[in-house]
Design a protein around this motif. Structure first.
Motif, PDB file in Angstrom:
ATOM      1  N   THR A  48       0.732  -1.315  -0.036  1.00  0.00           N
ATOM      2  CA  THR A  48      -0.052   0.067   0.067  1.00  0.00           C
ATOM      3  C   THR A  48       0.929   1.193   0.117  1.00  0.00           C
ATOM      4  O   THR A  48       0.399   2.334  -0.332  1.00  0.00           O
ATOM      5  CB  THR A  48      -0.988   0.171   1.275  1.00  0.00           C
ATOM      6  N   ARG A  49       2.256   0.988   0.199  1.00  0.00           N
ATOM      7  CA  ARG A  49       3.133   2.370   0.464  1.00  0.00           C
ATOM      8  C   ARG A  49       3.011   3.223  -0.910  1.00  0.00           C
ATOM      9  O   ARG A  49       3.271   2.702  -1.948  1.00  0.00           O
ATOM     10  CB  ARG A  49       4.327   2.076   0.912  1.00  0.00           C
ATOM     11  N   PRO A  50       2.614   4.441  -0.760  1.00  0.00           N
ATOM     12  CA  PRO A  50       3.050   5.263  -1.953  1.00  0.00           C
ATOM     13  C   PRO A  50       4.405   5.577  -2.438  1.00  0.00           C
ATOM     14  O   PRO A  50       5.258   4.930  -1.400  1.00  0.00           O
ATOM     15  CB  PRO A  50       2.536   6.695  -1.488  1.00  0.00           C
ATOM     16  N   ALA A  51       4.901   5.353  -3.712  1.00  0.00           N
ATOM     17  CA  ALA A  51       5.915   5.285  -4.248  1.00  0.00           C
ATOM     18  C   ALA A  51       6.820   6.313  -3.610  1.00  0.00           C
ATOM     19  O   ALA A  51       6.485   7.511  -3.373  1.00  0.00           O
ATOM     20  CB  ALA A  51       5.898   5.433  -5.733  1.00  0.00           C
ATOM     21  N   GLY A  52       8.181   5.875  -3.121  1.00  0.00           N
ATOM     22  CA  GLY A  52       9.134   6.692  -2.605  1.00  0.00           C
ATOM     23  C   GLY A  52       8.799   6.874  -0.990  1.00  0.00           C
ATOM     24  O   GLY A  52       9.667   7.585  -0.474  1.00  0.00           O
ATOM     25  N   GLU A  53       7.653   6.535  -0.515  1.00  0.00           N
ATOM     26  CA  GLU A  53       7.317   6.876   0.776  1.00  0.00           C
ATOM     27  C   GLU A  53       7.803   5.690   1.689  1.00  0.00           C
ATOM     28  O   GLU A  53       7.759   4.503   1.453  1.00  0.00           O
ATOM     29  CB  GLU A  53       5.798   6.930   1.146  1.00  0.00           C
ATOM     30  N   THR A  54       8.581   5.876   2.735  1.00  0.00           N
ATOM     31  CA  THR A  54       9.261   4.905   3.423  1.00  0.00           C
ATOM     32  C   THR A  54       8.692   4.579   5.063  1.00  0.00           C
ATOM     33  O   THR A  54       8.881   3.582   5.386  1.00  0.00           O
ATOM     34  CB  THR A  54      11.207   4.824   3.685  1.00  0.00           C
ATOM     35  N   ASP A  55       8.187   5.806   5.166  1.00  0.00           N
ATOM     36  CA  ASP A  55       7.624   5.911   6.582  1.00  0.00           C
ATOM     37  C   ASP A  55       6.416   4.910   6.951  1.00  0.00           C
ATOM     38  O   ASP A  55       5.639   5.075   5.951  1.00  0.00           O
ATOM     39  CB  ASP A  55       7.265   7.254   7.073  1.00  0.00           C
ATOM     40  N   THR A  56       6.312   4.147   8.085  1.00  0.00           N
ATOM     41  CA  THR A  56       4.914   3.657   8.168  1.00  0.00           C
ATOM     42  C   THR A  56       3.923   4.136   9.068  1.00  0.00           C
ATOM     43  O   THR A  56       4.425   5.197   9.761  1.00  0.00           O
ATOM     44  CB  THR A  56       5.465   2.242   8.814  1.00  0.00           C
ATOM     45  N   VAL A  57       2.722   4.333   8.592  1.00  0.00           N
ATOM     46  CA  VAL A  57       1.702   4.888   9.337  1.00  0.00           C
ATOM     47  C   VAL A  57       0.771   3.835  10.043  1.00  0.00           C
ATOM     48  O   VAL A  57       0.042   4.205  10.902  1.00  0.00           O
ATOM     49  CB  VAL A  57       0.914   5.812   8.492  1.00  0.00           C
ATOM     50  N   PHE A  58       0.731   2.961   9.493  1.00  0.00           N
ATOM     51  CA  PHE A  58      -0.493   2.063  10.011  1.00  0.00           C
ATOM     52  C   PHE A  58      -0.117   0.821  11.021  1.00  0.00           C
ATOM     53  O   PHE A  58      -0.925   0.263  11.616  1.00  0.00           O
ATOM     54  CB  PHE A  58      -0.987   0.931   8.841  1.00  0.00           C
ATOM     55  N   ASN A  59       1.113   0.823  11.637  1.00  0.00           N
ATOM     56  CA  ASN A  59       1.485   0.258  12.870  1.00  0.00           C
ATOM     57  C   ASN A  59       1.297   1.164  13.950  1.00  0.00           C
ATOM     58  O   ASN A  59       1.736   1.045  15.330  1.00  0.00           O
ATOM     59  CB  ASN A  59       2.973  -0.018  12.843  1.00  0.00           C
ATOM     60  N   GLU A  60       0.462   2.334  13.700  1.00  0.00           N
ATOM     61  CA  GLU A  60       0.523   3.219  15.022  1.00  0.00           C
ATOM     62  C   GLU A  60      -1.115   3.047  15.705  1.00  0.00           C
ATOM     63  O   GLU A  60      -2.077   2.291  15.049  1.00  0.00           O
ATOM     64  CB  GLU A  60       0.649   4.753  14.618  1.00  0.00           C
ATOM     65  N   ASP A  61      -1.260   3.572  16.894  1.00  0.00           N
ATOM     66  CA  ASP A  61      -2.391   3.262  17.804  1.00  0.00           C
ATOM     67  C   ASP A  61      -3.545   4.258  17.282  1.00  0.00           C
ATOM     68  O   ASP A  61      -4.455   4.349  18.081  1.00  0.00           O
ATOM     69  CB  ASP A  61      -2.178   2.949  19.191  1.00  0.00           C
ATOM     70  N   GLY A  62      -3.373   5.326  16.340  1.00  0.00           N
ATOM     71  CA  GLY A  62      -4.180   6.080  15.997  1.00  0.00           C
ATOM     72  C   GLY A  62      -3.874   6.469  14.344  1.00  0.00           C
ATOM     73  O   GLY A  62      -3.035   6.109  13.992  1.00  0.00           O
ATOM     74  N   LEU A  63      -5.124   6.963  13.600  1.00  0.00           N
ATOM     75  CA  LEU A  63      -5.076   7.137  12.232  1.00  0.00           C
ATOM     76  C   LEU A  63      -4.367   8.373  12.119  1.00  0.00           C
ATOM     77  O   LEU A  63      -4.055   8.897  10.906  1.00  0.00           O
ATOM     78  CB  LEU A  63      -6.079   6.920  11.633  1.00  0.00           C
ATOM     79  N   ASN A  64      -4.015   9.317  13.092  1.00  0.00           N
ATOM     80  CA  ASN A  64      -3.403  10.823  12.655  1.00  0.00           C
ATOM     81  C   ASN A  64      -2.401  10.773  11.710  1.00  0.00           C
ATOM     82  O   ASN A  64      -2.444  11.504  10.797  1.00  0.00           O
ATOM     83  CB  ASN A  64      -2.987  11.169  14.054  1.00  0.00           C
ATOM     84  N   ALA A  65      -1.423  10.004  11.838  1.00  0.00           N
ATOM     85  CA  ALA A  65      -0.207  10.056  10.866  1.00  0.00           C
ATOM     86  C   ALA A  65      -0.690   9.870   9.482  1.00  0.00           C
ATOM     87  O   ALA A  65      -0.200  10.473   8.571  1.00  0.00           O
ATOM     88  CB  ALA A  65       1.004   9.139  11.382  1.00  0.00           C
ATOM     89  N   TYR A  66      -1.606   8.748   9.111  1.00  0.00           N
ATOM     90  CA  TYR A  66      -2.037   8.735   8.171  1.00  0.00           C
ATOM     91  C   TYR A  66      -2.824   9.724   7.435  1.00  0.00           C
ATOM     92  O   TYR A  66      -2.846  10.033   6.445  1.00  0.00           O
ATOM     93  CB  TYR A  66      -2.953   7.293   8.095  1.00  0.00           C
ATOM     94  N   MET A  67      -3.789  10.206   8.269  1.00  0.00           N
ATOM     95  CA  MET A  67      -4.523  11.239   8.083  1.00  0.00           C
ATOM     96  C   MET A  67      -3.875  12.612   7.431  1.00  0.00           C
ATOM     97  O   MET A  67      -4.213  13.320   6.491  1.00  0.00           O
ATOM     98  CB  MET A  67      -5.632  11.684   9.075  1.00  0.00           C
ATOM     99  N   ALA A  68      -2.757  12.796   8.102  1.00  0.00           N
ATOM    100  CA  ALA A  68      -1.893  13.894   7.862  1.00  0.00           C
ATOM    101  C   ALA A  68      -1.243  13.782   6.561  1.00  0.00           C
ATOM    102  O   ALA A  68      -0.875  14.791   6.136  1.00  0.00           O
ATOM    103  CB  ALA A  68      -0.716  13.985   9.081  1.00  0.00           C
ATOM    104  N   LEU A  69      -1.254  12.489   5.990  1.00  0.00           N
ATOM    105  CA  LEU A  69      -0.610  12.528   4.503  1.00  0.00           C
ATOM    106  C   LEU A  69      -1.431  13.167   3.419  1.00  0.00           C
ATOM    107  O   LEU A  69      -0.901  13.319   2.447  1.00  0.00           O
ATOM    108  CB  LEU A  69      -0.435  10.977   4.134  1.00  0.00           C
ATOM    109  N   GLY A  70      -2.844  13.514   3.701  1.00  0.00           N
ATOM    110  CA  GLY A  70      -3.757  14.253   2.851  1.00  0.00           C
ATOM    111  C   GLY A  70      -3.994  13.424   1.770  1.00  0.00           C
ATOM    112  O   GLY A  70      -4.127  12.238   1.556  1.00  0.00           O
ATOM    113  N   PRO A  71      -5.083  13.992   1.086  1.00  0.00           N
ATOM    114  CA  PRO A  71      -6.180  13.376   0.274  1.00  0.00           C
ATOM    115  C   PRO A  71      -5.678  12.646  -0.966  1.00  0.00           C
ATOM    116  O   PRO A  71      -5.930  11.729  -1.277  1.00  0.00           O
ATOM    117  CB  PRO A  71      -7.102  14.674  -0.418  1.00  0.00           C
ATOM    118  N   ALA A  72      -4.362  12.920  -1.815  1.00  0.00           N
ATOM    119  CA  ALA A  72      -3.759  12.285  -2.673  1.00  0.00           C
ATOM    120  C   ALA A  72      -3.372  10.876  -2.063  1.00  0.00           C
ATOM    121  O   ALA A  72      -3.846   9.917  -2.684  1.00  0.00           O
ATOM    122  CB  ALA A  72      -2.656  12.972  -3.194  1.00  0.00           C
TER     123      ALA A  72
END
Ligand code: CA
Length: 428
Positions: A60-84
């Motif tokens: 699922t990781r966007p091309a070039g993106e290495t940070d993980t967001v789905f191993n966190e206990d809230g969706l905030n980091a994923y939400m912050a990545l924005g609509p694209a």
């Protein structure tokens, strides 16, 4: 095929009346007994798809993106990545779950890791709520509340048709469905007594609302344009803004609701992506007078989402529906609420939650609070087993449900449920 295509089917069987077909893919945070750490998932039929597992595979990781967001206990980091990123991730997850995509379907080892029966998933708060603003944007609810509280002559407050009225509520007591709700203690002053009392709330109520979850920010000093408001909205959830009516009546003047609304707010564990609701946009009620230019919006800013309130007392074995209403009735849209929120330069953040305000329709069967259903306590509600209710009693359970109906599928929101515990004994 795009993720909203009604013809899409998953390799996982999904009943037509399931809340969670492949067209939905709502986000949540879960754990299991076998693996108690919290991580992100989407719901699909009777399963959840573990997004941490899927992310770790690189699927699922966007091309070039290495940070993980789905191993966190809230969706905030994923939400912050924005609509694209929301859009590309949703498209990728949809593709992985499609009946004609073999990657997950034919990989038994990956399926065993990534697909968890929903009955085994313990759901948690889906995101860290940074701030919670509660609006008051149903004209029917505002009118009813005005009639009940202030008498029949005055209904809407003079400012109501000019702007979405709201107040800053508490983020600290927003809880996930299933959390028990302690009847609050507080000050109240019944009409027939001279001096205020301190003790358990006697008029405990619910408010049926939708919650808007923000995945974008605005800067202090800047207004929020319509397109920006739209980009900031990550998704929608069910919201019960538990309310202590008697505490509210004594405390609310001159600064508005305070502790009567601050002791608990329940949300569904699922956040339905705004994109999944695109096919269900409808026109809201006509707005007269015309809103100020900063509140003007393009057509179809409301959503057709059927909403139910169900009640179960201690002596009932199953829930009974006590109200059936619809999100489409809202006078002020979520986008207008957000544009209004920014008009003085108030900054909004990722993780902010906006409550729509209690959602009521025109008829007796479409009311979003017990205050309205019992008309201020004067007209008790009769339940199927003969019990009556004006407001909530200890041991009562409430459940909100909601869905948008597509052709052969529904975009559901799960449940926002809570039971009432007796109040603590007040200090002597
Ligand atoms: Ca409210």
């Amino acid at each position: 095929m795009p993720p909203n295509d009604p013809a899409l089917r998953s390799f996982i069987a999904v009943a037509p009346d399931s809340d969670f077909p492949i067209q939905n893919l709502p986000y949540g945070i879960f754990s299991t007994d076998a693996d108690p750490h919290r991580r992100a998932c989407v719901a699909i039929g009777d399963f959840v798809l573990d997004l941490e597992v899927i992310e770790a595979t690189g699927l699922t990781r966007p091309a070039g993106e290495t940070d993980t967001v789905f191993n966190e206990d809230g969706l905030n980091a994923y939400m912050a990545l924005g609509p694209a990123v929301w859009k590309s991730t949703r498209a990728r997850v949809s593709e992985l779950l499609r009946a004609d995509t073999p990657i997950l379907r034919d990989d038994a080892a990956l399926r065993k890791l990534a697909l968890v029966p929903r009955a085994q998933a313990r759901m948690h708060m889906p995101f860290a709520v940074l701030a919670f603003t509660d609006f008051f944007s149903s004209k029917q609810h505002a009118g009813n509340a005005g009639k009940i509280i202030r008498g029949n002559e005055s209904t809407l407050a003079p400012n109501w048709l000019s702007m979405p009225i709201g107040y800053n509520s508490r983020a600290s007591t927003v809880v996930v469905s299933g959390t028990e709700i302690r009847r609050p203690l507080g000050q109240r002053k019944p009409r027939n007594v001279e001096q205020p009392l301190f003790g358990p709330c006697a008029n405990l109520d619910c408010e049926l609302e939708m919650g808007v979850v923000l995945g974008g920010r605005s800067h202090m000093g800047d207004m929020i344009a319509e397109a920006d408001a739209e980009r900031m909205i990550f998704g929608f959830t069910l919201l019960n803004d538990w309310s202590a009516r008697d505490i509210q009546a004594w405390e609310y003047q001159p600064l508005g609701p305070f502790l009567a609304k601050a002791f608990a707010t329940t949300i569904s564990p699922w956040i339905v992506p705004a994109e999944a609701l695109e096919p269900f946009r409808v026109e809201g009620p006509a707005q007269d007078p015309a809103p100020f230019p900063y509140l003007r919006q393009s057509p179809k800013r409301n959503y057709d989402i059927a909403l139910d309130i169900l009640l179960k007392t201690k002596s009932m074995s199953e829930y009974a529906r006590v109200s059936q209403t619809n999100f489409k009735y809202m006078y002020w849209s979520s986008v207008q609420q957000l544009m209004h929120h920014g008009c003085t330069g108030c900054a909004m953040n990722v993780g902010d939650l906006l409550g729509s305000g209690t959602i009521s329709g025109d008829t007796r069967g479409e009311l979003g609070s017990l205050l309205e259903m019992s008309w201020g306590g004067s007209n008790p509600l009769e339940l199927p087993n003969g019990e009556k209710r004006t407001f909530l009693e200890d041991g009562d359970s409430l459940m909100f449900r909601g869905h948008a109906q597509g052709e052969g599928y529904r975009i559901g929101f799960g449940e926002a449920e809570g039971s009432i515990l007796p109040a603590h004994a007040p200090p002597k």
